[in-house]
Design an enzyme around this catalytic site. Structure first.
Site, short mmCIF file in Angstrom:
data_model
loop_
_atom_site.label_atom_id
_atom_site.label_comp_id
_atom_site.label_asym_id
_atom_site.label_seq_id
_atom_site.Cartn_x
_atom_site.Cartn_y
_atom_site.Cartn_z
N SER A 27 25.17 -23.37 -16.33
CA SER A 27 23.78 -23.57 -15.97
C SER A 27 22.96 -24.11 -17.15
O SER A 27 23.26 -25.19 -17.65
CB SER A 27 23.21 -22.26 -15.42
OG SER A 27 22.11 -22.52 -14.59
N ASP B 55 26.10 -24.90 -4.42
CA ASP B 55 25.13 -24.45 -5.42
C ASP B 55 23.74 -24.93 -5.01
O ASP B 55 23.47 -26.14 -5.04
CB ASP B 55 25.52 -25.01 -6.79
CG ASP B 55 24.72 -24.38 -7.92
OD1 ASP B 55 23.63 -23.83 -7.66
OD2 ASP B 55 25.19 -24.44 -9.08
N HIS C 254 26.28 -20.79 -7.15
CA HIS C 254 26.10 -20.93 -8.60
C HIS C 254 26.96 -19.87 -9.30
O HIS C 254 26.45 -18.84 -9.77
CB HIS C 254 24.62 -20.75 -8.92
CG HIS C 254 24.19 -21.27 -10.24
ND1 HIS C 254 24.38 -22.57 -10.62
CD2 HIS C 254 23.54 -20.67 -11.28
CE1 HIS C 254 23.86 -22.75 -11.83
NE2 HIS C 254 23.37 -21.61 -12.26
#
Length: 646
Positions: free
Chosen positions: A191, A297, A328
């Site tokens: 991320s 995601d 995610h």
């Protein structure tokens, strides 16, 4: 894959083989855990970023916590570096268990989050955990993917390669040198952390040999907006304040103000966003790139890896990719054993130069069903070809056809934006006339049909109001068992049992909770999505008011995916307004008339138009039905925190 920078090494290795007597052993192919983790050197240094982000008259220093094996240093041997640069080490934690850094009474690092240190330090690597400027023990300010964020990590790569300055304390003058490092650095992270890796690679910094971005952003504009349509109800200033240290929040008001003033909520693409777009700089990337992304995601959406991958391919960058069915989620939590083994081999090859064959293996691993994977030598497959599918009028309003055949001029469909409804509502009633969407389906397929890559949908629409948002989604209509990406865990369930990955100390365990796939039985699967503000019809970078009743043509980017629609299922294209939970609504509630003759989808079909024609031959369109289909839960509101919870 091309492995251009290894040509000199390969030539040298070949020469060595030719000159080696028969029976002599080849070079190593795998690093082994031969060094003590308990006795490793644990230290902290502060690297000078050479910028003054907080405008206090001094260049900012970022805190760098290091753990490295003691034995190579004693033997005078240098080692490579695995680096994770993050804003989350103190505010939020890393990994499925939200681990944070810990320190002893003297400020020396004790716990390094995740398993990278436990696993790789005994194998002869250093692990370096960088606190981005404005976070934890670093100076400066968080600027959300901008110059300060990127320079926070780039400066450390420079220091590891002898080009920068570091100090043993935050304010002192005693220098710290990285004479123990070969300079070969691999950046990794999920991320926000992976985003920093993308941004540093885009600078072309020497010494960065590889990056492993997991669920990472490639353009911060595309994190907050989809062609003018806001994806969240807040901007980068909120994220900056969320991750900054308390001291930074006090001293960084000017940076916060810039993040508000130069990132307007109208969705215009400004200079601030251009600075945070790494895709145009793919030509400068010298590192290899191992991309990992969840195809469901909905935090860092899959457009990010798709546009980054395509740009890297055009630049001839060495690449590898894993695509899962999760949301995610880190691969350590959806394919743990295979992931650690693959990552180990990747770093051995890229940072130690070991000829272990990973460069000759398939480029792509794709999850086809929960825990079931396939591979591709090249991704997307070379036989993938853009295939134009066209919507057609059906036997009931809003229940149309999708085929290679264009509609007659003047053919239209109409829907009214309902900001309370989402893609789940649309897909569940695909075969029923409803006022909030226009749906178009193929005949039931007689053969499997694979789509691989990014899509586009061009729509010609006439709105009834001066503002309008558009959504387009691709749906696989048919029963399946998939990872439940909308549930807590986004496709995984966390178990109480633990497995250990490397060595441990009292303050830093290598043992982490196991996971398993969390699944759902569904009647449909939404697998690609795109959104836009119709006001950006003339310029994707700037919106403008619409004239009610006038037709506008706009092209929406549909996010990258790799999906097989099985024989017996149908492929659907749904066009709607606000996709509740995934974009914010416009200021009005428009009715939109779609000109079907001037609307089309460009889809990446493996085998091209011929494959689509074969897959739809010999079947008939389904009759409209009132039956409601079941899918995963409706999209939930997402906190705009890359790596955060939903």
């Amino acid at each position: 894959m091309k492995w251009r920078r290894l040509i000199p090494a390969v030539t040298a290795a070949l020469t060595a083989v030719l000159l080696t007597p028969a029976g002599a052993q080849a070079g190593p192919t795998e690093s082994r855990p031969v060094y003590s983790y308990d006795n490793a050197i644990r230290e902290a240094v502060w690297v000078d970023t050479r910028i003054d982000g907080d405008a206090d008259g001094k260049t900012d220093r970022v805190a760098v916590d290091i753990v490295r094996p003691r034995e190579p240093a004693q033997q005078g041997r240098k080692i490579p570096v695995v680096m994770d640069a993050s804003p989350y080490y103190s505010c939020c934690g890393r990994g499925n268990e939200s681990q944070k850094k810990t320190y002893d009474a003297n400020g020396n690092p004790v716990q390094f989050p995740l398993y990278y240190d436990n696993y790789f330090v005994p194998r002869g690597y250093a692990f370096v955990a960088v606190d981005l400027a404005g976070t934890n023990r670093s100076d400066g300010c968080v600027d959300v993917g901008g110059r300060s964020d990127i320079q926070s990590a780039k400066a450390v790569v420079d220091w590891l390669n002898g080009r920068g300055k570091a100090y043993t304390t935050r304010t002192g003058a005693q220098r710290a040198k990285a004479g123990w490092s070969t300079g070969n650095t691999g950046m990794i992270g999920k991320s926000y952390d992976g985003t920093i890796a993308n941004g540093v690679a885009a600078t072309g910094v020497e010494g960065l040999k590889t990056i492993v971005p997991i669920g990472a952003i490639s353009s911060w504009y595309d994190y907050y907006f989809a062609q003018g349509a806001p994806l969240f109800d807040s901007g980068p200033d909120w994220l900056s304040g969320y991750v900054e240290s308390p001291e930074a929040r006090t001293r960084c008001q000017a940076v916060q103000k810039r993040l508000v003033d130069e990132a307007p909520r109208n969705g215009d693409f400004t200079r601030l966003w251009a600075e945070r777009d790494y895709v145009p700089d793919a030509d400068d990337v010298k590192a290899s790139v191992f991309v990992v992304h969840g195809m469901q995601d909905l935090n860092v959406r899959t457009k990010h890896f798709g546009q980054w991958w395509d740009a890297l391919a055009a630049a001839g960058v060495d690449r590898k990719i894993w695509l899962s069915q999760t949301g995610h989620v880190d691969p350590f939590d959806f394919r743990r054993g295979d992931w650690v083994k693959t990552l180990h081999r990747w770093f051995d090859h890229e940072l130690l130069g070991y000829d272990n064959g990973i460069d000759r293996e398939p480029m792509a691993d794709i999850e086809r069903a929960p825990d079931q994977w396939s591979t591709d030598k090249v991704w997307p497959p070379r036989s993938t070809d853009a295939t134009t599918l066209r919507p057609g009028k059906g036997t009931a309003p809003g229940v149309g056809t999708l085929s290679l055949k264009p509609s007659a001029p003047g053919t239209t469909e109409t829907f009214t934006d309902d900001p309370n409804l989402s893609e789940s509502d649309w897909a569940a009633q695909i075969d029923k006339s409803t006022p909030s969407k226009a749906g178009f389906t193929t005949k039931p397929l007689t053969r499997d049909l694979r789509l691989s890559g990014s899509s586009e949908v061009t729509i010609t629409a006439a709105p009834s109001t001066p503002t309008a948002h558009l959504s387009a989604v691709l749906v696989d209509l048919g029963p399946d068992t998939i990872r439940d990406y909308e549930a807590s865990g986004e496709g995984i369930s966390t178990l109480p049992e633990r497995t250990c990955w490397g060595a441990s100390t009292t303050g830093d365990s290598s043992c982490f909770k196991e996971t398993k796939a969390r699944t759902a039985n569904v009647d449909y699967t939404v697998f690609s999505r795109g959104w836009a503000d119709l006001g950006t019809y003339a310029d994707p970078a700037k919106g403008r008011p619409l004239t009610p009743g006038k037709q506008y043509t706009i092209t929406l980017d549909l996010a990258a995916s790799d999906h097989v629609v099985p024989a017996g299922h149908r492929l659907a294209l749904i066009v709607g307004g606000t996709d509740a939970g995934l974009i914010e609504p416009p200021s009005s509630t428009p009715t939109l008339g779609i000109d079907l003759a001037r609307t089309a989808a460009q889809l990446p079909v493996v085998g091209g138009p011929e494959a689509f024609a074969r897959a739809t031959a010999g079947s008939r369109y389904s009759a409209p039905s009132d039956a409601r289909l079941d899918g995963v839960a409706e999209p939930r509101a997402i906190r705009p925190i890359p790596g955060g919870t939903r």
